[in-house]
Design a protein around this motif. Structure first.
Motif, mmCIF file in Angstrom:
data_model
loop_
_atom_site.group_PDB
_atom_site.id
_atom_site.type_symbol
_atom_site.label_atom_id
_atom_site.label_comp_id
_atom_site.label_asym_id
_atom_site.label_seq_id
_atom_site.Cartn_x
_atom_site.Cartn_y
_atom_site.Cartn_z
ATOM 1 N N ALA A 144 -5.132 -4.194 13.645
ATOM 2 C CA ALA A 144 -5.079 -3.905 11.607
ATOM 3 C C ALA A 144 -6.261 -3.201 10.751
ATOM 4 O O ALA A 144 -6.007 -2.723 10.126
ATOM 5 C CB ALA A 144 -5.197 -5.448 11.812
ATOM 6 N N ILE A 145 -7.511 -3.427 11.695
ATOM 7 C CA ILE A 145 -8.970 -2.683 11.460
ATOM 8 C C ILE A 145 -8.084 -0.657 10.474
ATOM 9 O O ILE A 145 -8.586 -0.776 10.260
ATOM 10 C CB ILE A 145 -9.952 -3.091 12.233
ATOM 11 C CG1 ILE A 145 -10.130 -4.418 11.924
ATOM 12 C CG2 ILE A 145 -10.856 -2.389 11.813
ATOM 13 C CD1 ILE A 145 -10.921 -4.838 12.943
ATOM 14 N N SER A 146 -7.234 -0.288 12.826
ATOM 15 C CA SER A 146 -6.996 1.074 12.205
ATOM 16 C C SER A 146 -6.089 0.812 11.754
ATOM 17 O O SER A 146 -6.123 2.515 11.278
ATOM 18 C CB SER A 146 -7.323 1.312 13.793
ATOM 19 O OG SER A 146 -5.842 0.490 14.730
ATOM 20 N N CYS A 147 -4.983 0.797 10.542
ATOM 21 C CA CYS A 147 -3.849 0.961 10.106
ATOM 22 C C CYS A 147 -4.842 1.702 9.243
ATOM 23 O O CYS A 147 -4.002 3.337 8.957
ATOM 24 C CB CYS A 147 -3.220 -0.087 9.583
ATOM 25 S SG CYS A 147 -1.678 0.683 8.993
ATOM 26 N N ILE A 148 -5.480 1.618 8.322
ATOM 27 C CA ILE A 148 -5.673 1.836 7.048
ATOM 28 C C ILE A 148 -6.668 3.575 7.521
ATOM 29 O O ILE A 148 -5.820 4.671 6.850
ATOM 30 C CB ILE A 148 -6.711 1.182 6.484
ATOM 31 C CG1 ILE A 148 -5.993 0.709 5.409
ATOM 32 C CG2 ILE A 148 -7.272 2.258 4.907
ATOM 33 C CD1 ILE A 148 -6.480 -0.552 4.246
ATOM 34 N N ILE A 187 0.542 -1.155 -0.030
ATOM 35 C CA ILE A 187 0.154 -0.027 -0.153
ATOM 36 C C ILE A 187 1.103 1.248 -0.013
ATOM 37 O O ILE A 187 0.661 2.337 -0.533
ATOM 38 C CB ILE A 187 -0.820 0.279 0.841
ATOM 39 C CG1 ILE A 187 -2.045 -1.281 0.792
ATOM 40 C CG2 ILE A 187 -1.517 0.927 1.578
ATOM 41 C CD1 ILE A 187 -2.824 -1.157 2.037
ATOM 42 N N SER A 188 2.147 1.119 0.484
ATOM 43 C CA SER A 188 2.838 2.751 1.144
ATOM 44 C C SER A 188 3.643 2.395 -1.226
ATOM 45 O O SER A 188 3.891 3.665 -0.632
ATOM 46 C CB SER A 188 3.732 1.973 1.806
ATOM 47 O OG SER A 188 5.156 1.048 1.414
ATOM 48 N N HIS A 199 3.367 6.677 6.683
ATOM 49 C CA HIS A 199 2.586 5.509 7.008
ATOM 50 C C HIS A 199 2.689 4.794 7.158
ATOM 51 O O HIS A 199 2.239 4.122 8.049
ATOM 52 C CB HIS A 199 0.511 6.995 7.408
ATOM 53 C CG HIS A 199 -0.137 5.918 8.085
ATOM 54 N ND1 HIS A 199 -0.537 5.725 9.326
ATOM 55 C CD2 HIS A 199 -1.142 5.048 7.026
ATOM 56 C CE1 HIS A 199 -1.461 5.180 9.693
ATOM 57 N NE2 HIS A 199 -1.776 4.280 8.677
ATOM 58 N N PHE A 200 2.020 4.084 5.475
ATOM 59 C CA PHE A 200 2.357 2.474 5.664
ATOM 60 C C PHE A 200 3.209 2.373 5.722
ATOM 61 O O PHE A 200 3.145 1.057 6.448
ATOM 62 C CB PHE A 200 1.530 2.476 4.692
ATOM 63 C CG PHE A 200 -0.088 2.729 4.478
ATOM 64 C CD1 PHE A 200 -0.737 1.993 5.039
ATOM 65 C CD2 PHE A 200 -0.699 3.878 4.008
ATOM 66 C CE1 PHE A 200 -2.019 3.010 5.527
ATOM 67 C CE2 PHE A 200 -2.236 3.706 3.266
ATOM 68 C CZ PHE A 200 -3.086 3.454 4.607
ATOM 69 N N GLN A 201 4.391 2.973 5.995
ATOM 70 C CA GLN A 201 6.069 2.811 6.144
ATOM 71 C C GLN A 201 6.455 2.231 7.951
ATOM 72 O O GLN A 201 6.467 1.167 8.305
ATOM 73 C CB GLN A 201 6.789 2.601 5.358
ATOM 74 C CG GLN A 201 7.273 2.972 4.130
ATOM 75 C CD GLN A 201 8.110 1.962 3.982
ATOM 76 O OE1 GLN A 201 9.203 1.574 4.302
ATOM 77 N NE2 GLN A 201 7.440 1.071 2.902
#
Length: 401
Positions: A215-219, A147-148, A178-180
Motif C-alpha cells: 500500500a505504501i509503495s503503490c503510489i 485514482i486510476s 499502473h493503478f488498474q
C-alpha cells in the motif's frame, strides 16, 4: 442479473477477449480490411479491463461475502455490476466499428461511474467484514480504482480538446494502467486470497505487514512507469525505495503462500495448484522486472520497445490476474471442471505462458533490431490456442451455484 449469473457472464467474456486477440494477431500477418487494427486493439484492451477482469472481480467480491451482506446491499451491488457489464458491451462494439469517439467514450465513462458507485457501496459494507486486515485490501483496491479514473478523464479531455503532447498522453496512459494493474486488480485479488485463508482458519499474521508494504509503495511505484522522463534525483530515489518495498512485500506474501497448511490446501486440487503456480510465478517475475527497471539503462531499453511493454502488460493481465481469478473461482465459488474443461484449463494456462515466452523473445530480439522468423505466426497460433481452450473451459461456469 443475480450474482451467479454475473460471474458466469464475466467468465464467458474471456472468450470475447480471446476472439479480439486472435483477430488482432491475424491482421498483423494477413489481410483483413473489414476491421481497423487500432480499433481492435482499443476494443481488446478496453473489454479485457471492463468486461472481463473488473466484472469477475466485482462479482467474486460479492459472491464470497454474501454471509454478511444484506439483501438490499446485494441487490444494489448486482445492479451496478449489471449496468457496468452493459456499458462494457456497448463500448466494445463502438470501439470496433468507430474507434475512440463520442459513442465509445460515453459508455466507457458510464461504465467507470457504475464501477465507482459499486466501490463506494461495497466499501461502506466493509465495517461488517469479520477480518479488518483483509477488508483493508478491498478498501485500497477501491481507492486505487478511483485514482486510476483521473487518468481516464484526462485522456478524454486531451482527445476532445486536441491539447495533447506525447509525454502527457503516455503519462496519463501509464497512470491508468499502473493503478488498474498494480492497484485495483492486484489489491482485490490478494484481498480475496487472504479472505480464503481466513475462512480456512489458516494463520495470516503477516497479512497486515504485507499490506502495508504494498500500500505504501503503490503510489510512488507509478514512477516505475515514468522512468522515461527526466525525474529529479529525489523522485528517482523514492521510486527505487518503492521497488524495494514491493520486493519485501512479495517476500512476506510468499512466506504465507509456502505455509504448510496453505500448500496442502492448494495441493488438494491439481488444476488450482497449476494455475496458482503460474499466477504467483508471474507475480514474482513482475516484481523482479519492476526492480530491474530502476536501472536507467534497462529502463530506457524497456520503454523504447513496444514488444517488451506488451509482454509486461500481458504478464500482469493474463498470467497473474486472469489465471488467479479462474483458480479462485474454482476454489471458492463452486466452479467444478469437467474432464474436458480440466484439460482446456491446463492448455489455456500453458498457452498463456507460451505467449509470454514468445513475446519476451520478440522483445529481447527487438533490442538489437533483429526480426524473429515466423514470430507473428507463432503468436497467432498461440492466440488461437487460448481461444479454443477458453471456449472449452468456460462451460464449466454453468456449474457455479
Amino acid at each position: 442479473m443475480k450474482i451467479n449469473q454475473l460471474l458466469k457472464v464475466g467468465l464467458y467474456n474471456l472468450v470475447i477477449v480471446a476472439i479480439l486477440g486472435v483477430l488482432m494477431r491475424y491482421k498483423i500477418g494477413f489481410e483483413l480490411p473489414i476491421v481497423n487494427q487500432k480499433n481492435l486493439q482499443l476494443a481488446h484492451s478496453g473489454f479485457a479491463f471492463s468486461g472481463f477482469i473488473s466484472i469477475v472481480i466485482m462479482s467474486l467480491m460479492v459472491k464470497t461475502n454474501l454471509k454478511w451482506l444484506s439483501a438490499s446491499q446485494i441487490k444494489f451491488l448486482e445492479s451496478q455490476i449489471s449496468l457496468s457489464l452493459f456499458s462494457a458491451y456497448i463500448a466494445c462494439i463502438a470501439l470496433i466499428f468507430w474507434g475512440y469517439g463520442v459513442y465509445s467514450v460515453v459508455f466507457q465513462v458510464a461504465g467507470l461511474l457504475f464501477n465507482m458507485l459499486y466501490i463506494i457501496a461495497f466499501i461502506k459494507t466493509l465495517h461488517q467484514h469479520p477480518n479488518k486486515d483483509t477488508a483493508n485490501w478491498y478498501k485500497a483496491a477501491g481507492i486505487f480504482f478511483f485514482i486510476s479514473v483521473f487518468a481516464s478523464f484526462w485522456l478524454i479531455y486531451m482527445l476532445f480538446s486536441g491539447n495533447k503532447t506525447q509525454h502527457s498522453y503516455l503519462g496519463a496512459t501509464y497512470w491508468f494502467l499502473h493503478f488498474q494493474y498494480n492497484g485495483w486488480f492486484f489489491f482485490a485479488c490478494i484481498g480475496m486470497f487472504f479472505q480464503w485463508l481466513d475462512q480456512m482458519n489458516i494463520d495470516t499474521k503477516l497479512n497486515r505487514t504485507t499490506f502495508l508494504y504494498f500500500a505504501i509503495s503503490c503510489i510512488p511505484a507509478y514512477g516505475l512507469s515514468a522512468l522515461w522522463l527526466n525525474l529529479p534525483v529525489w523522485m528517482y530515489v523514492l521510486v527505487v525505495i518503492s521497488a524495494i518495498l514491493q520486493c519485501i512485500g512479495v517476500i512476506k506474501f510468499f512466506s504465507i503462500v509456502f505455509n504448510k497448511r496453505v500448500v496442502n490446501a492448494i495441493h488438494q486440487n491439481p488444476v488450482v495448484k497449476l494455475l496458482f503456480i503460474f499466477s504467483f510465478g508471474a507475480l514474482l517475475v513482475k516484481i523482479l522486472l519492476q526492480m530491474g527497471s530502476t536501472i536507467p539503462f534497462l529502463s530506457k531499453l524497456a520503454f523504447g520497445f513496444r514488444p517488451i511493454v506488451i509482454a509486461y502488460l500481458h504478464l500482469v493481465l493474463l498470467a497473474f490476474t486472469a489465471l488467479f481469478l479462474i483458480a479462485y473461482t474454482h476454489l471458492t465459488a463452486g466452479l467444478n471442471f469437467s474432464k474436458a474443461a480440466i484439460l482446456a484449463t491446463k492448455a489455456f494456462a500453458i498457452f498463456v505462458i507460451l505467449n509470454e515466452m514468445v513475446l519476451g523473445v520478440q522483445g529481447i530480439a527487438s533490442l538489437s533490431y533483429q526480426v524473429i522468423p515466423f514470430v507473428n505466426e507463432a503468436l497467432l497460433i498461440i492466440a488461437g490456442g487460448m481461444l479454443i481452450a477458453s471456449v472449452v473451459m468456460m462451460p464449466s461456469s454453468q456449474k457455479i451455484g
